[in-house]
Design a protein around this motif. Structure first.
Motif, PDB file in Angstrom:
ATOM      1  N   ARG A  53       0.847  -1.202   0.000  1.00 40.22           N
ATOM      2  CA  ARG A  53       0.000   0.000   0.000  1.00 40.22           C
ATOM      3  C   ARG A  53       0.876   1.244   0.000  1.00 40.22           C
ATOM      4  N   PRO A  54       0.313   2.381  -0.432  1.00 34.57           N
ATOM      5  CA  PRO A  54       1.086   3.633  -0.341  1.00 34.57           C
ATOM      6  C   PRO A  54       1.175   4.085   1.112  1.00 34.57           C
ATOM      7  N   VAL A  55       2.280   4.729   1.453  1.00 36.95           N
ATOM      8  CA  VAL A  55       2.449   5.224   2.824  1.00 36.95           C
ATOM      9  C   VAL A  55       1.704   6.543   3.007  1.00 36.95           C
ATOM     10  N   SER A  56       1.711   7.387   1.956  1.00 42.73           N
ATOM     11  CA  SER A  56       1.242   8.750   2.206  1.00 42.73           C
ATOM     12  C   SER A  56       0.324   9.306   1.126  1.00 42.73           C
ATOM     13  N   VAL A  57      -0.430  10.317   1.530  1.00 43.29           N
ATOM     14  CA  VAL A  57      -1.291  11.041   0.599  1.00 43.29           C
ATOM     15  C   VAL A  57      -1.095  12.539   0.831  1.00 43.29           C
ATOM     16  N   PHE A  78      -7.943   2.250   5.126  1.00 44.42           N
ATOM     17  CA  PHE A  78      -7.172   1.507   4.124  1.00 44.42           C
ATOM     18  C   PHE A  78      -5.708   1.378   4.565  1.00 44.42           C
ATOM     19  N   GLY A  79      -5.254   2.292   5.426  1.00 48.74           N
ATOM     20  CA  GLY A  79      -3.896   2.171   5.958  1.00 48.74           C
ATOM     21  C   GLY A  79      -2.949   3.277   5.542  1.00 48.74           C
ATOM     22  N   VAL A  80      -3.495   4.386   5.013  1.00 46.21           N
ATOM     23  CA  VAL A  80      -2.600   5.505   4.671  1.00 46.21           C
ATOM     24  C   VAL A  80      -2.151   6.153   5.989  1.00 46.21           C
ATOM     25  N   ALA A  81      -0.837   6.088   6.242  1.00 45.98           N
ATOM     26  CA  ALA A  81      -0.335   6.456   7.575  1.00 45.98           C
ATOM     27  C   ALA A  81       0.198   7.887   7.662  1.00 45.98           C
ATOM     28  N   ALA A  82       0.607   8.453   6.526  1.00 42.51           N
ATOM     29  CA  ALA A  82       1.227   9.788   6.553  1.00 42.51           C
ATOM     30  C   ALA A  82       0.421  10.736   5.666  1.00 42.51           C
ATOM     31  N   TRP A  83       0.041  11.869   6.229  1.00 42.21           N
ATOM     32  CA  TRP A  83      -0.851  12.808   5.546  1.00 42.21           C
ATOM     33  C   TRP A  83      -0.206  14.192   5.454  1.00 42.21           C
ATOM     34  N   GLY A  92      -3.292  11.221  15.546  1.00 36.50           N
ATOM     35  CA  GLY A  92      -2.382  10.153  15.953  1.00 36.50           C
ATOM     36  C   GLY A  92      -1.570   9.608  14.785  1.00 36.50           C
ATOM     37  N   LEU A  93      -2.071   9.787  13.552  1.00 36.70           N
ATOM     38  CA  LEU A  93      -1.262   9.381  12.401  1.00 36.70           C
ATOM     39  C   LEU A  93      -0.163  10.431  12.199  1.00 36.70           C
ATOM     40  N   GLU A  94       0.633  10.255  11.167  1.00 35.91           N
ATOM     41  CA  GLU A  94       1.639  11.280  10.858  1.00 35.91           C
ATOM     42  C   GLU A  94       0.929  12.360  10.050  1.00 35.91           C
ATOM     43  N   VAL A  95       0.754  13.524  10.641  1.00 39.24           N
ATOM     44  CA  VAL A  95      -0.052  14.549   9.976  1.00 39.24           C
ATOM     45  C   VAL A  95       0.727  15.859   9.873  1.00 39.24           C
ATOM     46  N   TRP A  96       0.899  16.304   8.650  1.00 36.68           N
ATOM     47  CA  TRP A  96       1.533  17.594   8.400  1.00 36.68           C
ATOM     48  C   TRP A  96       0.522  18.498   7.716  1.00 36.68           C
ATOM     49  N   VAL A  97       0.579  19.787   8.035  1.00 40.17           N
ATOM     50  CA  VAL A  97      -0.291  20.754   7.367  1.00 40.17           C
ATOM     51  C   VAL A  97       0.598  21.707   6.584  1.00 40.17           C
ATOM     52  N   ASN A  98       0.300  21.851   5.298  1.00 41.66           N
ATOM     53  CA  ASN A  98       1.015  22.829   4.465  1.00 41.66           C
ATOM     54  C   ASN A  98       0.219  24.122   4.467  1.00 41.66           C
ATOM     55  N   SER A  99       0.827  25.186   4.966  1.00 33.47           N
ATOM     56  CA  SER A  99       0.071  26.439   5.061  1.00 33.47           C
ATOM     57  C   SER A  99       1.011  27.633   4.916  1.00 33.47           C
ATOM     58  N   CYS A 114       7.938   7.696  -6.986  1.00 35.44           N
ATOM     59  CA  CYS A 114       7.076   6.811  -6.190  1.00 35.44           C
ATOM     60  C   CYS A 114       5.638   7.271  -6.208  1.00 35.44           C
ATOM     61  N   CYS A 115       5.243   7.928  -7.335  1.00 38.77           N
ATOM     62  CA  CYS A 115       3.858   8.405  -7.441  1.00 38.77           C
ATOM     63  C   CYS A 115       2.903   7.265  -7.809  1.00 38.77           C
ATOM     64  N   GLY A 116       1.640   7.590  -7.946  1.00 39.81           N
ATOM     65  CA  GLY A 116       0.664   6.595  -8.424  1.00 39.81           C
ATOM     66  C   GLY A 116       0.302   5.564  -7.373  1.00 39.81           C
ATOM     67  N   GLY A 117       0.512   5.920  -6.096  1.00 43.08           N
ATOM     68  CA  GLY A 117       0.156   4.984  -5.041  1.00 43.08           C
ATOM     69  C   GLY A 117       1.251   3.977  -4.729  1.00 43.08           C
ATOM     70  N   ILE A 118       2.455   4.169  -5.305  1.00 43.68           N
ATOM     71  CA  ILE A 118       3.590   3.329  -4.883  1.00 43.68           C
ATOM     72  C   ILE A 118       3.872   3.709  -3.431  1.00 43.68           C
ATOM     73  N   ASP A 119       4.363   4.938  -3.236  1.00 45.79           N
ATOM     74  CA  ASP A 119       4.505   5.442  -1.865  1.00 45.79           C
ATOM     75  C   ASP A 119       3.503   6.548  -1.581  1.00 45.79           C
ATOM     76  N   ARG A 120       3.067   7.234  -2.643  1.00 48.16           N
ATOM     77  CA  ARG A 120       2.256   8.433  -2.428  1.00 48.16           C
ATOM     78  C   ARG A 120       1.264   8.647  -3.559  1.00 48.16           C
ATOM     79  N   PHE A 121       0.289   9.495  -3.330  1.00 45.04           N
ATOM     80  CA  PHE A 121      -0.624   9.957  -4.361  1.00 45.04           C
ATOM     81  C   PHE A 121      -1.261  11.240  -3.853  1.00 45.04           C
ATOM     82  N   TYR A 122      -2.168  11.797  -4.668  1.00 47.98           N
ATOM     83  CA  TYR A 122      -2.737  13.109  -4.351  1.00 47.98           C
ATOM     84  C   TYR A 122      -4.243  13.094  -4.557  1.00 47.98           C
TER      85      TYR A 122
END
Ligand code: SF4
Ligand code: SF4
Length: 423
Positions: free
Chosen positions: A94-98, A138-143, A166-173, A325-333
């Motif tokens: 599964r991908p780690v992050s979104v 689904f298990g996406v752990a990093a946001w 509780g997950l890994e959560v970052w906010v871009n602002s 690592c796009c396309g849900g390898i490690d990440r997607f959008y």
């Protein structure tokens, strides 16, 4: 003398030894399922994977947890072990992050905005929350939760953050419209860290780029306030080749150090969004890439023990690291209107979540990116995506389907080939 939160040298080696034992213990129940040799094979894969993280300085958090790598959840959080099992135990992995955009609303006018030409309609709040829950389960752990400017649509931001505490959560602002109450709420909702755009060492150049007077100072003030509230902080910095060739990375790193930041994410400019037709001067591109990679190595060594951690995309996405690592390898959008994209820098949709289920869009995307490869899709497909632009991004699935079929993906990424987890 105050102990540095950045860890290098022998203490880092000892940490990795302890962490390896911790992982072996955590996954001990897999011996019954995989047998001893299967279990040892899994540990070997874990060691190959974590060896990549070892190239970074280790960051000790006030909570007592550790960040091995900017993109990996902190150790030993549940999110970390979810991310590890994403790669070690799930088949297909599964991908780690979104990167999750919850609004396009923004007062800035940055010329490089990758979602600047997107449909501005937001997913209805209820549907957005449903999607967030589905990705979490689904298990996406990093946001990385972002806008537009997420603070301008704070009720939507809170709705997302409530679901992923509780997950890994970052906010871009950008920090635009930040108030002490909003910052306190981010901390209450257990945001791991915030990233803010800083594209130059001086305010004038940065403000001219964003189109908003005071934006440079606003970002720095926001980061300082978030740090005081207990969150990690960092710069998102886009530098073209020219400032890199003239020493711009050191200037940004010094500024980040002066402002007590933990990370600088150096992003290479891409022909996407509003920059779809930008003609970058590429005559000295290879030289600029070498400089950025050398800077990454130096800022992750004991020579720069007290500086923030540099994470340069050109290094992280090199064939020796994770490739593309796009396309849900490690990440997607996921864009604010519900478009499922392989990466924020690739304006292609695999389905809109108002029309199809996440499962459908995700399967379409995973079929297109079945095996992780070295070529950077954001560069490889940029001209074709721009040529197919018809008034709005991302391009719909009907166009994506054809474009993606003919892409040149390059060689399979070495690390994942060695781990043998993608077939
Ligand atoms: S890049 Fe970010 S801050 Fe700039 S216009 Fe786009 S959403 Fe706004
Ligand atoms: S498309 Fe691939 S190489 Fe480009 S930014 Fe996204 S993950 Fe990185």
């Amino acid at each position: 003398m105050k102990k540095s939160r950045f860890i290098t040298g022998l203490p880092k080696v000892l940490f990795y030894a302890r962490m390896s034992l911790g992982c072996a213990w955590r996954f001990r129940s897999e011996i019954c399922r995989l047998g001893l040799s299967g279990y040892l094979g899994m540990l070997r894969r874990a060691s190959k994977f974590t060896r990549l993280f070892f190239k970074h300085k280790l960051l000790r958090l006030p909570s007592g947890e550790y960040k091995l790598d900017f993109y990996m959840p902190r150790y030993p959080s549940e999110a970390f072990f979810t991310a590890m099992s994403d790669k070690l135990l799930c088949r297909p992995p599964r991908p780690v992050s979104v990167v999750f955009s919850m609004t396009k609303t923004c007062s800035f006018r940055c010329p490089h905005c990758y979602q600047g030409l997107d449909d501005p309609r937001e997913l209805p709040l209820e549907r957005m929350v449903e999607v967030v829950r589905e990705l979490r389960d689904f298990g996406v752990a990093a946001w990385a939760v972002e806008g537009g400017e997420p603070l301008l649509r704070f009720e939507r931001l809170e709705a997302v953050l409530r679901e992923i505490q509780g997950l890994e959560v970052w906010v871009n602002s950008t920090g635009f419209s930040a108030t002490p109450e909003k910052i306190r709420r981010l901390a209450e909702l257990r945001v791991t860290g915030v990233m803010s755009s800083i594209h130059s060492v001086g305010p004038a150049e940065h403000d001219a780029f964003t189109g908003v007077p005071g934006s440079w100072r606003g970002s720095l003030q926001f980061l300082a306030d978030c740090k005081r509230a207990g969150m990690l902080t960092g710069f998102n910095t886009v530098l073209t080749d020219e400032p890199i060739l003239s020493g711009g990375i050191d200037g940004i790193m010094n500024l980040a150090k002066e402002h007590d930041c933990d990370y600088v994410q150096l992003i290479h400019p891409k022909m996407c969004g509003r920059w779809k037709n930008e003609n970058f001067d590429t005559t000295r591109h290879e030289e600029a890439v070498k400089i950025a990679c050398a800077a990454q190595v130096r800022y992750n060594s004991s020579k720069e023990k007290h500086a923030p951690i540099l994470t340069a995309q050109v290094f992280e996405e090199s064939p020796e690291m994770l490739g593309c690592c796009c396309g849900g390898i490690d990440r997607f959008y996921i864009g604010c209107s519900g478009e499922v994209q392989p990466c924020e820098f690739v304006n292609l949709s695999f389905g809109n979540l108002n029309e199809v289920s996440f499962g459908t869009a995700y399967s379409q995307m995973r079929r297109a990116f079945a095996v992780p490869c070295e070529n950077w899709i954001c560069c490889e497909l940029a001209e074709e995506i721009a040529a197919a632009f018809d008034g709005q991004y991302p391009l719909p699935w009907s166009v994506t389907e054809t474009l993606i079929r003919n892409r040149r993906s390059g060689k399979p990424t070495e690390i994942y080939r060695k781990m043998g987890i993608y077939q």
